[in-house]
Design an enzyme around this catalytic site. Structure first.
Site, PDB file in Angstrom:
ATOM      1  N   ASP A   2     129.089  -6.761  58.453  1.00 45.18           N
ATOM      2  CA  ASP A   2     127.930  -7.640  58.382  1.00 45.18           C
ATOM      3  C   ASP A   2     128.251  -9.045  57.916  1.00 45.18           C
ATOM      4  O   ASP A   2     129.086  -9.216  57.046  1.00 45.18           O
ATOM      5  CB  ASP A   2     126.944  -7.074  57.353  1.00 45.18           C
ATOM      6  CG  ASP A   2     125.860  -6.332  58.045  1.00 45.18           C
ATOM      7  OD1 ASP A   2     125.149  -6.963  58.841  1.00 45.18           O
ATOM      8  OD2 ASP A   2     125.747  -5.123  57.805  1.00 45.18           O
ATOM      9  N   HIS A  19     131.120 -14.420  65.052  1.00 41.51           N
ATOM     10  CA  HIS A  19     131.715 -13.203  65.609  1.00 41.51           C
ATOM     11  C   HIS A  19     133.209 -13.425  65.898  1.00 41.51           C
ATOM     12  O   HIS A  19     134.029 -12.544  65.686  1.00 41.51           O
ATOM     13  CB  HIS A  19     130.992 -12.768  66.881  1.00 41.51           C
ATOM     14  CG  HIS A  19     129.573 -12.335  66.627  1.00 41.51           C
ATOM     15  ND1 HIS A  19     129.239 -11.467  65.620  1.00 41.51           N
ATOM     16  CD2 HIS A  19     128.402 -12.660  67.246  1.00 41.51           C
ATOM     17  CE1 HIS A  19     127.922 -11.268  65.629  1.00 41.51           C
ATOM     18  NE2 HIS A  19     127.388 -11.985  66.601  1.00 41.51           N
ATOM     19  N   LEU A 113     147.791   5.239  62.545  1.00 38.85           N
ATOM     20  CA  LEU A 113     146.351   5.036  62.328  1.00 38.85           C
ATOM     21  C   LEU A 113     145.542   5.365  63.583  1.00 38.85           C
ATOM     22  O   LEU A 113     145.889   4.930  64.677  1.00 38.85           O
ATOM     23  CB  LEU A 113     146.109   3.560  61.952  1.00 38.85           C
ATOM     24  CG  LEU A 113     144.665   3.072  61.931  1.00 38.85           C
ATOM     25  CD1 LEU A 113     143.923   3.634  60.720  1.00 38.85           C
ATOM     26  CD2 LEU A 113     144.602   1.546  61.905  1.00 38.85           C
TER      27      LEU A 113
HETATM   28  C1  FPP Z   1     127.265  -7.947  62.264  1.00 41.10           C
HETATM   29  O1  FPP Z   1     127.062  -9.272  61.818  1.00 41.10           O
HETATM   30  C2  FPP Z   1     128.307  -7.923  63.291  1.00 41.10           C
HETATM   31  C3  FPP Z   1     128.142  -7.482  64.562  1.00 41.10           C
HETATM   32  C4  FPP Z   1     126.878  -6.957  65.087  1.00 41.10           C
HETATM   33  C5  FPP Z   1     129.250  -7.519  65.523  1.00 41.10           C
HETATM   34  C6  FPP Z   1     130.607  -7.198  65.017  1.00 41.10           C
HETATM   35  C7  FPP Z   1     131.562  -7.554  66.063  1.00 41.10           C
HETATM   36  C8  FPP Z   1     132.746  -8.172  65.902  1.00 41.10           C
HETATM   37  C9  FPP Z   1     133.306  -8.516  64.584  1.00 41.10           C
HETATM   38  C10 FPP Z   1     133.568  -8.594  67.081  1.00 41.10           C
HETATM   39  C11 FPP Z   1     133.919  -7.573  68.106  1.00 41.10           C
HETATM   40  C12 FPP Z   1     134.494  -6.324  67.572  1.00 41.10           C
HETATM   41  C13 FPP Z   1     135.786  -5.921  67.605  1.00 41.10           C
HETATM   42  C14 FPP Z   1     136.136  -4.587  67.083  1.00 41.10           C
HETATM   43  C15 FPP Z   1     136.886  -6.764  68.105  1.00 41.10           C
HETATM   44  P1  FPP Z   1     125.660  -9.953  62.100  1.00 41.10           P
HETATM   45  O2  FPP Z   1     125.756 -10.660  63.433  1.00 41.10           O
HETATM   46  O3  FPP Z   1     124.581  -8.941  61.999  1.00 41.10           O
HETATM   47  O4  FPP Z   1     125.582 -11.013  60.950  1.00 41.10           O
HETATM   48  P2  FPP Z   1     124.270 -11.432  60.146  1.00 41.10           P
HETATM   49  O5  FPP Z   1     123.775 -10.181  59.462  1.00 41.10           O
HETATM   50  O6  FPP Z   1     124.785 -12.446  59.164  1.00 41.10           O
HETATM   51  O7  FPP Z   1     123.318 -12.002  61.137  1.00 41.10           O
END
Ligand code: FPP
Length: 233
Positions: A2, A19, A113
């Site tokens: 998050d 992201h 892993l």
């Molecule tokens: C949550 O932060 C994050 C996500 C929904 C996406 C996570 C994806 C990645 C890190 C990239 C792709 C994945 C891999 C494994 C390479 P949020 O967008 O909800 O943040 P916020 O809560 O601050 O809005």
């Protein structure tokens, strides 16, 4: 993982920049887990609920995921990492799915892993899907429902063969499980950090693991029983 959006907002950047920064943290954490001898790491990369996000954000996340897999294949192989996925993979766009299955197949023989990507994943949906598979099996085989144990049921979940998580790390201070591994998290220890995911470092991971090492896991027993059990080996 998050906090990507908040990380970007704090810098006046579009959410996708958060992201992108999040992928860097993924890379560092995966490599450290492989190096440190962690056996299983599950990343909640995309929930079923995340399909509700704006289309351009969803598309950008799929592109980032595909790029990550393409770029990291060498590192995955070099670090003896095996890739697996959980979730409704059939809902992921076809080109990303093709890359996923290429990396999954190529890395299938690795025994370091196990990196599990939760994609279009919902803990509740996984339980419902498992119940469907189990009832089909009952209808087909004539098994009796009262013979079903927790262990048997686990085998119908998409995590079949993967041990339950010992530790769940949640960034940006969120105190929710958000539909992640609902069944499997029954006895997981939680580590919540205020750090936003893109700021989460290898040192933060080590701190979480150190903290976990100091926990007393009772699994319903008393503290004295746990001590007795540990002392008797
Ligand atoms: C949550 O932060 C994050 C996500 C929904 C996406 C996570 C994806 C990645 C890190 C990239 C792709 C994945 C891999 C494994 C390479 P949020 O967008 O909800 O943040 P916020 O809560 O601050 O809005």
């Amino acid at each position: 993982m998050d906090g990507n959006g908040r990380w970007a907002k704090a810098r006046g950047l579009p959410r996708i920049a958060g992201h992108r920064a999040g992928v860097k943290a993924v890379r560092a954490v995966v490599e450290e887990c492989a190096r440190a001898g962690v056996e299983y790491l599950t990343l909640f990369a995309f929930s079923r609920e995340n399909w509700r996000r704006p289309e351009d954000e969803v598309n950008a996340l799929m592109v980032l995921l595909e790029q990550y897999l393409e770029r990291e294949l060498d590192t995955i192989m070099k670090n003896n990492i095996r890739l697996r996925t959980i979730g409704r993979i059939e809902e992921i766009p076809e080109d990303v799915r093709r890359t996923l299955s290429r990396v999954t197949d190529r890395s299938a023989g690795n025994d370091g892993l196990t990196l599990i990507l939760a994609l279009s994943y919902s803990g509740r949906q996984d339980i419902v899907d498992a119940a469907r598979r189990w009832s089909e099996e009952v209808a087909r085989s004539g098994k009796t429902p009262d013979a079903l144990s927790e262990e048997d049921f686990s085998g119908y979940l998409s995590t079949s063969g993967i041990p339950d998580p010992d530790l769940i790390i949640r960034t940006s201070g969120e105190m929710r499980i958000s539909n992640f591994l609902l069944w499997q998290a029954a006895y997981a220890e939680f580590f919540v950090t205020e750090k936003l995911w893109p700021d989460f470092t290898v040192d933060d991971l080590r701190e979480a693991i150190r903290d976990f090492g100091g926990r007393e896991r009772r699994f319903g027993m008393t503290s004295d029983q746990v001590k007795e059990e540990t002392e008797s080996g």
